[in-house]
Write a protein that holds these residues in place. Sequence first.
Motif, PDB file in Angstrom:
ATOM      1  N   TYR A  40      -6.109  17.717  17.993  1.00 25.11           N
ATOM      2  CA  TYR A  40      -7.514  17.929  17.664  1.00 25.11           C
ATOM      3  C   TYR A  40      -8.248  16.596  17.711  1.00 25.11           C
ATOM      4  N   GLY A  41      -9.335  16.535  18.512  1.00 22.38           N
ATOM      5  CA  GLY A  41     -10.214  15.361  18.496  1.00 22.38           C
ATOM      6  C   GLY A  41      -9.847  14.309  19.508  1.00 22.38           C
ATOM      7  N   ALA A  42     -10.603  14.272  20.623  1.00 23.98           N
ATOM      8  CA  ALA A  42     -10.344  13.274  21.666  1.00 23.98           C
ATOM      9  C   ALA A  42     -11.068  11.974  21.324  1.00 23.98           C
ATOM     10  N   ALA A  43     -10.756  11.446  20.134  1.00 23.97           N
ATOM     11  CA  ALA A  43     -11.376  10.202  19.689  1.00 23.97           C
ATOM     12  C   ALA A  43     -10.603   9.022  20.254  1.00 23.97           C
ATOM     13  N   ALA A  44     -11.252   7.846  20.200  1.00 28.07           N
ATOM     14  CA  ALA A  44     -10.619   6.628  20.719  1.00 28.07           C
ATOM     15  C   ALA A  44      -9.264   6.397  20.068  1.00 28.07           C
ATOM     16  N   LYS A  45      -9.199   6.600  18.746  1.00 26.25           N
ATOM     17  CA  LYS A  45      -7.927   6.333  18.073  1.00 26.25           C
ATOM     18  C   LYS A  45      -6.844   7.296  18.557  1.00 26.25           C
ATOM     19  N   GLY A  46      -7.234   8.472  19.015  1.00 24.78           N
ATOM     20  CA  GLY A  46      -6.269   9.425  19.565  1.00 24.78           C
ATOM     21  C   GLY A  46      -5.640   8.898  20.844  1.00 24.78           C
ATOM     22  N   THR A  47      -6.454   8.278  21.690  1.00 30.53           N
ATOM     23  CA  THR A  47      -5.923   7.687  22.924  1.00 30.53           C
ATOM     24  C   THR A  47      -4.844   6.665  22.590  1.00 30.53           C
ATOM     25  N   ILE A  48      -5.129   5.817  21.602  1.00 30.43           N
ATOM     26  CA  ILE A  48      -4.176   4.767  21.241  1.00 30.43           C
ATOM     27  C   ILE A  48      -2.909   5.377  20.659  1.00 30.43           C
TER      28      ILE A  48
END
Length: 406
Positions: free
Chosen positions: A315-323
Amino acid sequence: MNTCRSCGAGDLTVFLSLGKLPLADGLLKPQDLADTEPRYPLDVALCGACSLVQILHTVPAEELFCRDYPYFSSYSDTLLTHSRKNVEHLIASRGLGSQSLVVELASNDGYLLQYFVAAGVPVLGIDPAEGPARVATDRGIPTLCTFFTRELAAQLRSEGKQADVIIGNNVLAHVPDLNGFVAGIATLLKEDGVVVIEAPYVRDLIDHNEFDTIYHEHLCYYSVTSANALFRRHGLTLVDVERLSIHGGSLRLYAQRGVREPSATVRAMLAAEADSGMTRLDYYRGFAARVDGVKRQLGDLTRSLRAQGKRLAGYGAAAKGTILLNYVGMGADVLDFVVDRNVHKQGRFVPGVRLPIRSPEALLSEMPDYVLILPWNFKDEILAQQHTYRERGGQFIVPIPEPVVV
Ligand code: ZN
């Protein structure tokens, strides 16, 4: 980069290396999937002279923010409520009215300035990201689509514009020319004006294993000690500070021009940082081992669920998710897809691991067994929104500070 971004000293010691990772906000379009993405090192260091924590590699700002930047602040209810309260407090405490000017640096889509506009307080937004800046202008929020620099501040001042309040939320971490930026603030601020800056607190980052808030766009990670040194260099005094829970733990720093008396809170936090060793390398030494522990636990948990035949999504394609996904190494072999409320992100792919981004309705239509919350700082908001998925038996995994199923 081998000198400090703030004080220029050559005394930088790396205490964490996350390896080479893709740009956290560079969501891919379907046609990008044929290309190889650039990856850049993420090495985090402490300055022994001014205590500023910083990454060593700088990706050119034009590459980061002038492209098709998909982040629109107004998609988060938590952030909107937080911003409205901040505005109400500033209007009351500073006595702002129709003769005042509020300038926001990194004003995004006008998520915050809209509340000043509604109260009849003149505003100016400054943001280099074209998409969000256009949305703000369309909503009637005057916005300059450009970077804030010392030169821009001088130009605005020569046009007779000076600010009663300058706001900069989650921007100080992103600025390559830190000294030019803060000098510009000092230029644009009225003699008795106040600058209010929110930035993630490095103490929370270290204490709560928030390694996924480290990405190429975030060049610096502030303590009260390092922010104080930066402001002082430009004739600003850190007069007050608050600790906020938003974004995993942040500082709200208040600074004014000239030599002034800092509040008791400022003095107490400076003393507490010195006492707990935050100005020395020892404080940061155990962090790399704890980050590696989160990677192992999360890898073990998700692999064992997959081995039991469970289906997982994010859930949530936020920047921190990429990392997090790239550092832990969770791609299509672990997660089927990622959902996000932001329509500008749907149909795109998470950088590096290349997971497709779908609308949150996919959680109900596909009913994966577990959903990994990537923007864990908004977990309460996400859990509340997804009550139907939970009632039907779906479960969530929160990865930070340690992986847990909720
Ligand atoms: Zn320094």
